[in-house]
Design an enzyme around this catalytic site. Sequence first.
Site, PDB file in Angstrom:
ATOM      1  N   ARG A 148     -21.484  24.602 -28.073  1.00 53.81           N
ATOM      2  CA  ARG A 148     -20.664  23.141 -27.481  1.00 53.81           C
ATOM      3  C   ARG A 148     -20.629  22.404 -28.753  1.00 53.81           C
ATOM      4  O   ARG A 148     -21.437  22.296 -29.483  1.00 53.81           O
ATOM      5  CB  ARG A 148     -21.607  22.460 -26.363  1.00 53.81           C
ATOM      6  N   LYS A 172     -27.862  21.718 -22.517  1.00 50.11           N
ATOM      7  CA  LYS A 172     -27.762  21.105 -21.600  1.00 50.11           C
ATOM      8  C   LYS A 172     -29.121  21.086 -20.712  1.00 50.11           C
ATOM      9  O   LYS A 172     -29.686  22.231 -20.653  1.00 50.11           O
ATOM     10  CB  LYS A 172     -26.583  21.339 -20.569  1.00 50.11           C
ATOM     11  N   HIS A 240     -13.858  23.249 -27.304  1.00 49.21           N
ATOM     12  CA  HIS A 240     -14.123  24.126 -26.040  1.00 49.21           C
ATOM     13  C   HIS A 240     -13.146  25.265 -26.272  1.00 49.21           C
ATOM     14  O   HIS A 240     -13.476  26.523 -25.847  1.00 49.21           O
ATOM     15  CB  HIS A 240     -13.913  23.417 -24.975  1.00 49.21           C
ATOM     16  N   ARG A 243     -14.944  27.747 -28.512  1.00 52.15           N
ATOM     17  CA  ARG A 243     -15.880  28.261 -27.733  1.00 52.15           C
ATOM     18  C   ARG A 243     -15.642  29.350 -26.709  1.00 52.15           C
ATOM     19  O   ARG A 243     -15.947  30.356 -26.600  1.00 52.15           O
ATOM     20  CB  ARG A 243     -16.698  27.361 -26.627  1.00 52.15           C
ATOM     21  N   HIS A 266     -25.408  29.383 -20.592  1.00 50.64           N
ATOM     22  CA  HIS A 266     -25.068  29.176 -19.108  1.00 50.64           C
ATOM     23  C   HIS A 266     -26.275  29.575 -18.336  1.00 50.64           C
ATOM     24  O   HIS A 266     -26.859  30.453 -18.379  1.00 50.64           O
ATOM     25  CB  HIS A 266     -23.919  29.891 -18.823  1.00 50.64           C
ATOM     26  N   TYR A 275     -14.913  34.731 -17.874  1.00 56.50           N
ATOM     27  CA  TYR A 275     -14.169  35.494 -19.183  1.00 56.50           C
ATOM     28  C   TYR A 275     -13.642  36.846 -18.762  1.00 56.50           C
ATOM     29  O   TYR A 275     -12.842  37.506 -19.363  1.00 56.50           O
ATOM     30  CB  TYR A 275     -15.017  35.608 -20.150  1.00 56.50           C
TER      31      TYR A 275
END
Length: 308
Positions: A148, A172, A240, A243, A266, A275
């Site tokens: 990110r 995150k 993004h 990414r 994730h 994806y």
Amino acid sequence: MAVQAESFLEMLAAERGAAANTLRAYARDLRDLESFVAGAGCAMADADAGVLRDYMAGLAQAGLSPRTQARRLSCLKQFYLFLSREGVRTDNPAALLDAPRLPATLPRFLTEEEVDALLGACGTPPDDGRRWLAARAALEILYASGLRISELLALPRRALAGDARMLLVRGKGGRERLVPLSVQARAAAEALAARDQALRSPYLFPGRDGQRPLTRQGFDRILHDVALRAGLDPARLSPHVLRHSFATHMLARGADLRALQMLLGHADIATTQIYTHVLAERLRAVVEAHHPLAGGRKGAGGLGNTPS
């Protein structure tokens, strides 16, 4: 703002490591909710499901996008769950509220040729200026690892210490993960670090004064210029998108979905599975373009004439 709301935001920052942008968004959401429930004649901590349902209905009537509504609802659910866990109330009145239906959108990504064009537009160190060294290092790392943009800009200079081929990234919620650093990415990052040595910055991508990292806006300007240099529409390019390109190209070349989940950081594999839909769309397009029966054609060589 109500004391309970301030406590909730403090909990998000201290216990979950919520980003500053997330905290600002949630603070705006809670202030908006507080204003609404005051108009309904009650305190925010005492609102029942009916009041909250009216609040969400008002958001839709005001024309807020489904994604904004969904974020507001997520904030509500977390806030009232926090109140119930703190003993302020015995229930979570937002728990059964219906989420807005979000439109199905597939992530945008670049082709492998377009990524090559971007990297080529940055030039080859040390023949280009510092701006292009930074661009190449950032693009090489983003595309090689799927980071990110917040993770990239927060990378410390010491990340290049030794000859390690992995980067330790804090993502995150403060979760840490290891991502690979390609030979090309490391070489580009080392060239930038050597150029920036006089700044004595603790960051791999320093800002103007060296003591703070490059801002997101500063990086966006660099990315805009690289896109123009590569002959691409800058509107199609963002961190993004890079990414998404990393993830899509990895899956297209046979990467395992679980491994990709770990690389992207994730928490839930359901997030990574989007994806697979991207690949499904690409495969459908390939079949329609090249299959002998595509478009209703039937003839020699088609599957209809193949012996069983």
